[in-house]
Design a protein around this motif. Structure first.
Motif, PDB file in Angstrom:
ATOM      1  N   HIS A  34       0.799  -1.309  -0.124  1.00 46.62           N
ATOM      2  CA  HIS A  34       0.077  -0.035  -0.151  1.00 46.62           C
ATOM      3  C   HIS A  34       0.924   1.358   0.053  1.00 46.62           C
ATOM      4  O   HIS A  34       0.328   2.233  -0.080  1.00 46.62           O
ATOM      5  CB  HIS A  34      -1.012   0.068   1.166  1.00 46.62           C
ATOM      6  N   GLY A  35       2.241   1.238   0.344  1.00 47.63           N
ATOM      7  CA  GLY A  35       3.125   2.241  -0.019  1.00 47.63           C
ATOM      8  C   GLY A  35       4.073   1.953   1.144  1.00 47.63           C
ATOM      9  O   GLY A  35       3.860   1.514   2.345  1.00 47.63           O
ATOM     10  N   GLU A  54      15.099   4.653 -10.924  1.00 47.00           N
ATOM     11  CA  GLU A  54      14.439   6.024 -10.120  1.00 47.00           C
ATOM     12  C   GLU A  54      14.142   6.905 -11.149  1.00 47.00           C
ATOM     13  O   GLU A  54      14.738   7.215 -12.408  1.00 47.00           O
ATOM     14  CB  GLU A  54      15.686   6.703  -9.283  1.00 47.00           C
ATOM     15  N   ILE A  55      12.613   7.698 -11.204  1.00 47.63           N
ATOM     16  CA  ILE A  55      12.388   8.252 -12.045  1.00 47.63           C
ATOM     17  C   ILE A  55      13.054   9.754 -12.532  1.00 47.63           C
ATOM     18  O   ILE A  55      13.198  10.089 -13.575  1.00 47.63           O
ATOM     19  CB  ILE A  55      10.777   8.678 -12.132  1.00 47.63           C
ATOM     20  N   VAL A  60      -1.070   4.476  -3.785  1.00 45.58           N
ATOM     21  CA  VAL A  60      -1.860   3.679  -4.653  1.00 45.58           C
ATOM     22  C   VAL A  60      -3.567   4.058  -4.946  1.00 45.58           C
ATOM     23  O   VAL A  60      -3.807   4.064  -6.209  1.00 45.58           O
ATOM     24  CB  VAL A  60      -1.879   2.300  -4.083  1.00 45.58           C
ATOM     25  N   GLN A  61      -3.878   4.477  -4.050  1.00 48.74           N
ATOM     26  CA  GLN A  61      -5.523   5.168  -4.413  1.00 48.74           C
ATOM     27  C   GLN A  61      -5.520   6.242  -5.229  1.00 48.74           C
ATOM     28  O   GLN A  61      -6.017   6.217  -6.328  1.00 48.74           O
ATOM     29  CB  GLN A  61      -6.183   5.360  -3.046  1.00 48.74           C
ATOM     30  N   GLU A  62      -4.629   7.205  -5.135  1.00 53.32           N
ATOM     31  CA  GLU A  62      -4.754   8.587  -5.761  1.00 53.32           C
ATOM     32  C   GLU A  62      -4.156   8.305  -7.200  1.00 53.32           C
ATOM     33  O   GLU A  62      -4.645   8.624  -8.011  1.00 53.32           O
ATOM     34  CB  GLU A  62      -4.081   9.592  -5.087  1.00 53.32           C
ATOM     35  N   ILE A  63      -3.050   7.433  -7.217  1.00 53.19           N
ATOM     36  CA  ILE A  63      -2.334   7.213  -8.616  1.00 53.19           C
ATOM     37  C   ILE A  63      -3.085   6.489  -9.496  1.00 53.19           C
ATOM     38  O   ILE A  63      -3.322   6.775 -10.629  1.00 53.19           O
ATOM     39  CB  ILE A  63      -0.790   6.857  -8.447  1.00 53.19           C
ATOM     40  N   ASN A  74       4.419   9.924  -6.760  1.00 54.48           N
ATOM     41  CA  ASN A  74       3.232   9.902  -6.313  1.00 54.48           C
ATOM     42  C   ASN A  74       2.548  11.248  -6.682  1.00 54.48           C
ATOM     43  O   ASN A  74       1.652  11.590  -5.822  1.00 54.48           O
ATOM     44  CB  ASN A  74       3.723  10.003  -4.687  1.00 54.48           C
ATOM     45  N   VAL A  75       2.926  11.833  -7.699  1.00 55.72           N
ATOM     46  CA  VAL A  75       2.309  13.045  -8.171  1.00 55.72           C
ATOM     47  C   VAL A  75       1.736  12.803  -9.769  1.00 55.72           C
ATOM     48  O   VAL A  75       2.371  12.201 -10.493  1.00 55.72           O
ATOM     49  CB  VAL A  75       3.199  14.265  -8.450  1.00 55.72           C
TER      50      VAL A  75
END
Length: 384
Positions: free
Chosen positions: A55-56, A278-279, A328-331, A307-308
């Motif tokens: 979940h993070g 890594e992004i 996870v929910q937001e993205i 996370n954005v």
């Protein structure tokens, strides 16, 4: 024992991957199976959203309550992530002294006894001692205090809103929603040079559990340890293997870990299927993305920028195959809102494309909304 590792090509007595070897992943969460063989490269059929440590991850010093909501790398965290439209969860696997694969990120466990803080390496614990830390499965038992070191060196109690017990890899296969795929990170200490025979033993212990309990669950292996990544590819041909890299955002003694170009070499030399970067390493070197694609490799990313929503959407536009995220929910919802509509093609569009009436794909144009996303992203990218 810290001895120089032998190159993976010199590994003796390993089964070679046959020419007709195939790898496949299938999940009801995926629109199509993920397939690989030597004639046609491994291909990810949709933009993947992967839950980081479930979940993070936990950041205990964070002011964001979401970073302390659920204990990372736990069965509760995995099944909480499964409630949202994600494809896989990522978690870290190490092997205890008595050969049991367990799920834990840090190299050491920190605890306190009689006012003294001590640390023990996870791989030097037996399973029973490992499971004795934190909340216990038996309600009548009290677990040992579990601490964690923050990035600034402080030692704090591992307090989260919803805690859970430590778990094994077998637990995850047995207790996690079966449609949820696993990105199994093969975790090794950055400061140790491993003997080849040790790596082989550890990987075989992990593969035995996977072989026994995976069933039809989609699985991807990944590792920052280049020899381990190449070895697990040689030891099995059922699941794709990705090489993890910081993409040059941090430097290591092993030069193979220091750039996306080196990561491509590791993958091509070892027959791996993709890279997880890594992004920030990708955004600072966007020219590496077409090189990765030309090499018939898939590309996933991790990092805080995932996370954005705006950086995630930009990655979709760049052709990146998926993101590992903490929120996870937001993205997952943002991906559904932003990407799925953009991916849909009407019958009229298909007819125009067949007639050659559509513009060349190389002439990518950004809408006003996409330009707005870019402008919001730039301040994030210039920060170190």
């Amino acid at each position: 024992m810290a001895l120089k590792a032998v190159h993976v090509s010199d590994v003796p007595n390993l089964d070679q991957v046959p020419e007709n070897a195939s790898l496949s992943l299938y999940s009801t969460r995926l629109s199509k199976g993920l397939e690989f063989n030597r004639a046609a490269s491994f291909r990810i059929p949709k933009f993947l959203v992967i839950g980081h440590r479930g979940h993070g991850m936990n950041v205990l010093q964070s002011s964001d309550s979401r970073m302390k909501a659920i204990k990372e790398n736990s069965i509760l965290s995995f099944n909480s992530a499964a409630k949202f439209p994600i494809d896989l969860i990522e978690f870290d696997v190490q092997v205890t002294k008595d050969d049991c694969p367990v799920i834990f990120h840090d190299d050491v466990i920190l605890s306190e006894e009689n006012g003294t803080v001590f640390e023990k390496r996870v791989t030097e614990l037996c399973l029973a001692e490992f499971l004795s830390y934190g909340p216990q499965r038996d309600s009548g038992k009290e677990g040992r205090c579990l601490l964690r070191k923050t990035r600034d060196g402080r030692i704090v109690k591992w307090n989260v809103e919803t805690d859970d017990s430590l778990c094994t890899l077998e637990d995850a296969f047995q207790k996690v929603e079966p449609s949820l795929g696993f990105n199994i990170e093969l975790k090794f200490d950055d400061n140790i040079v491993y003997r080849q025979d040790h790596l082989i033993h550890v990987l075989q212990v992990i593969l035995q559990v996977v072989s026994e309990f995976a069933k039809d669950r989609p699985i991807i292996f990944s590792s920052f340890q280049p020899d381990a990544a190449q070895l697990v590819r040689k030891l099995q041909n059922n699941y794709p293997v990705f090489f993890l890299t910081n993409g040059g955002t941090e430097l290591y003694y092993d030069v193979r870990r220091n750039s996306l170009e080196e990561a491509i070499k590791v993958c091509l030399e070892g027959g791996l299927q993709g890279i997880v970067s890594e992004i920030k390493g990708v955004f600072r070197n966007p020219g590496a993305v077409p090189k990765i694609k030309e090499s018939k490799l898939s590309l996933l990313t991790y990092g805080k920028l995932n996370n954005v929503p705006e950086p995630v959407y930009m990655q979709h536009l760049m052709g990146i195959d998926g993101v590992i995220v903490d929120f996870v929910q937001e993205i997952s919802l943002a991906v559904g809102d932003m990407i799925k509509p953009a991916m849909s093609v009407t019958a009229e569009d298909s007819l125009r494309e067949r007639k050659g009436e559509t513009e060349s794909k190389s002439k990518l144009q950004f809408s006003q909304q996409e330009l707005s996303f870019l402008l919001k992203l730039i301040p994030e990218l210039i920060q170190h």
